[in-house]
Design an enzyme around this catalytic site. Structure first.
Site, PDB file in Angstrom:
ATOM      1  N   ASP A  62       3.103   1.747   0.661  1.00 16.49           N
ATOM      2  CA  ASP A  62       3.101   3.116   0.156  1.00 16.49           C
ATOM      3  C   ASP A  62       3.025   4.129   1.293  1.00 16.49           C
ATOM      4  O   ASP A  62       2.761   3.782   2.449  1.00 16.49           O
ATOM      5  CB  ASP A  62       1.902   3.336  -0.774  1.00 16.49           C
ATOM      6  CG  ASP A  62       2.013   2.541  -2.069  1.00 16.49           C
ATOM      7  OD1 ASP A  62       3.147   2.170  -2.444  1.00 16.49           O
ATOM      8  OD2 ASP A  62       0.967   2.284  -2.697  1.00 16.49           O
ATOM      9  N   TYR A 123      -3.770  -8.097   4.092  1.00 13.67           N
ATOM     10  CA  TYR A 123      -4.048  -6.712   4.437  1.00 13.67           C
ATOM     11  C   TYR A 123      -5.471  -6.584   4.974  1.00 13.67           C
ATOM     12  O   TYR A 123      -6.345  -7.402   4.677  1.00 13.67           O
ATOM     13  CB  TYR A 123      -3.933  -5.806   3.207  1.00 13.67           C
ATOM     14  CG  TYR A 123      -2.527  -5.478   2.777  1.00 13.67           C
ATOM     15  CD1 TYR A 123      -1.917  -4.282   3.171  1.00 13.67           C
ATOM     16  CD2 TYR A 123      -1.802  -6.339   1.963  1.00 13.67           C
ATOM     17  CE1 TYR A 123      -0.628  -3.968   2.763  1.00 13.67           C
ATOM     18  CE2 TYR A 123      -0.512  -6.029   1.552  1.00 13.67           C
ATOM     19  CZ  TYR A 123       0.067  -4.839   1.952  1.00 13.67           C
ATOM     20  OH  TYR A 123       1.338  -4.525   1.554  1.00 13.67           O
TER      21      TYR A 123
END
Length: 284
Positions: A62, A123
């Site tokens: 994003d 992540y």
């Protein structure tokens, strides 16, 4: 989306990283600066091509999210690859902006698909809770939380979240897309010197906003506003809870994407395309 390049083309794997601060995410958009757009423009320029070669990426990050270990692939005409292979990295480095770098460009093995062949994505989300704020030199990659955080409570909550679940409560729903994911690892550590807390979040795949929503729930546990069992209760409900805060993107970095051995790439890609259901769930 094929797992093999068309005849006359070579599939090239790209390993890259970027600082997401000034990008409107990975995926190219009209009139917005994106990572995909910058790389495709640079590739078209350095290969002196009249067409754009589309990239397929392992994880579509994003706006504002960073990547250290992103992977993509692009199918190039065999003659273009042969002409530019040896000097492609250096030429791309000279053409790309400084906030995106390609570290490796190599012919991909048979069956490789950057998105579907991946076994997992890992992540990291970084949070600072010192009363004075975050180190100015790392502020672009660390979220400041203005209350002290209890590491043990956050890890107690995290232990209840791993495994295969329907993460609808932590995802922004997309029409026709499943929210069933296997969360392989969720664990927090605190750096003794800087005091920064880092969450490692690893799954076979992630749905939209999933990582940042999981972090938001963990922070509410860490600062004492919610009990350790609350994130798992939200998960079990399978509906979005307005109390779950999606944290800001700048603390999030895609650290690594893992792939199976070369001979298993195509099979993994086929498996990843299958629509998943939880045990005991209906097919439709």
């Amino acid at each position: 989306m094929s797992d093999e390049a068309e005849p006359g083309f070579v599939r090239v794997r790209l390993d890259l990283s970027y600082d997401g601060k000034d990008f409107s995410g990975w995926a190219k958009q009209t009139s917005r600066r994106t990572v995909q757009g910058e790389i495709e423009d640079a590739l078209r320029t350095v290969t002196r091509s009249s067409v754009t070669y589309d990239l397929t990426v392992a994880g579509r990050t994003d706006a504002g999210v960073h990547a250290r270990g992103q992977v993509a692939h692009v199918d190039l005409p065999a003659e273009v690859w042969a002409e530019h292979e040896e000097k492609l990295l250096r030429r791309m480095a000279g053409r790309l902006p400084l906030d995106v770098r390609i570290w490796r460009a190599a012919e991909a093995p048979a069956g490789f698909n950057a998105r579907f062949s991946a076994l997992w994505r890992r992540y990291a989300y970084r949070v600072g809770d010192r009363p004075g704020g975050v180190d100015p030199l790392t502020r672009g990659h660390v979220l400041w939380h203005d209350r002290p955080l209890d590491l043990d409570a956050m890890n107690e909550a995290a232990a209840l979240m791993t495994g295969e679940h329907d993460f609808a409560a932590y995802c922004k729903k997309r029409e026709g897309a499943t929210t069933i994911r296997t969360l392989q690892r969720l664990h927090w550590v605190r750096d003794a010197e800087s005091g920064v807390l880092t969450a490692t979040v690893q799954a076979d795949a992630f749905c939209h906003n999933m990582v940042r929503a999981l972090i938001g729930a963990a922070l509410f546990v860490g600062d004492g506003r919610r009990p350790a069992g609350w994130p798992a209760e939200v998960l079990a409900a399978k509906v979005r809870d307005p109390a779950v805060h999606v944290v800001r993107p700048h603390g999030l970095t895609l650290e690594e994407v893992a792939y199976p051995a070369d001979g298993l790439l195509a099979a993994r890609a086929q498996e990843a395309r299958n629509v998943r259901t939880l045990p005991g769930a209906g097919c439709c």
